[in-house]
Design a protein around this motif. Sequence first.
Motif, PDB file in Angstrom:
ATOM      1  N   ARG A   1       0.818  -1.218   0.000  1.00 47.35           N
ATOM      2  CA  ARG A   1       0.000   0.000   0.000  1.00 47.35           C
ATOM      3  C   ARG A   1       0.852   1.268   0.000  1.00 47.35           C
ATOM      4  NH1 ARG A   1      -4.628  -1.641   4.507  1.00 47.35           N
ATOM      5  NH2 ARG A   1      -6.149  -2.554   3.039  1.00 47.35           N
ATOM      6  N   SER A   2       2.132   1.143   0.303  1.00 50.12           N
ATOM      7  CA  SER A   2       2.995   2.320   0.395  1.00 50.12           C
ATOM      8  C   SER A   2       3.561   2.690  -0.975  1.00 50.12           C
ATOM      9  CB  SER A   2       4.151   2.045   1.357  1.00 50.12           C
ATOM     10  OG  SER A   2       5.082   1.141   0.772  1.00 50.12           O
ATOM     11  N   ALA A   3       4.190   3.869  -1.038  1.00 52.36           N
ATOM     12  CA  ALA A   3       4.818   4.308  -2.286  1.00 52.36           C
ATOM     13  C   ALA A   3       5.945   3.370  -2.690  1.00 52.36           C
ATOM     14  CB  ALA A   3       5.338   5.736  -2.111  1.00 52.36           C
ATOM     15  N   LYS A   4       6.645   2.796  -1.723  1.00 51.35           N
ATOM     16  CA  LYS A   4       7.746   1.886  -2.023  1.00 51.35           C
ATOM     17  C   LYS A   4       7.252   0.589  -2.671  1.00 51.35           C
ATOM     18  CE  LYS A   4      10.832   3.460   1.677  1.00 51.35           C
ATOM     19  NZ  LYS A   4      11.572   3.048   2.905  1.00 51.35           N
ATOM     20  N   GLY A   5       6.003   0.239  -2.446  1.00 50.59           N
ATOM     21  CA  GLY A   5       5.476  -1.032  -2.937  1.00 50.59           C
ATOM     22  C   GLY A   5       4.788  -0.959  -4.279  1.00 50.59           C
TER      23      GLY A   5
END
Length: 225
Positions: A184-188
């Motif tokens: 759900r994060s920007a890194k993912g």
Amino acid sequence: MVRTRDLARELAGHGLIPRGGFNFADGEDAPPGPSGAPAQAVLLVGQAGAAPWLHFLKWREAQPPGLENPLDTWSREVIGAVAGRFGARAVFPSERPYLPFQQWAMRAEKLRPSPLGILMHPEYGLWHAYRGALLFDHELDLPDPGAPAHLCDACAEKPCLASCPVDAHSAAGFDHAGCLEYVRSAKGRACASRGCLDRNACPHGAAYRYPAEMQAFHMRAFTGN
């Protein structure tokens, strides 16, 4: 008597295939068949690779926007219709009370789980699924699949346990919360758009790998986005 080749022909029109089955033993706690009495046999229905994907997308075009759980709805509609034509009762992994689909699949095709928990198929690798099952009031004449080689036994490096940035899969099990937070994060974003990196790292069944669009669809279902 149901002829499995006729049933296979019906399923093929939707990109689905029979995934093996078995006859319940005397006294076994079988779920109700179409008559309401304990079923005598079960035949699993599923997919190899992305074969149903275009069928599903075409069906979805005619559905109202915002339909919840569209793939489950499509599966119930398609497999339910096939069940009606062959005198069977259709059941599904998402229905409650949950039926032991994983155990049925291991018994029907004699597969074993990969380190990710997904059953490892000797041809399809990790790129397959069980979309439902057909319960019958009579026994079926089903071939014995034999015991296929478990490909994970010969895989020393286990890339499926070394590709996730947050080590979501380990000997301790699946870190659902950690995986969900990361995707759900920007890194993912890579996971969200192209699918689970651990699953994609497995070298087996590459010819059946789901396309990125399909993997992203499943990731959206997983994250609720």
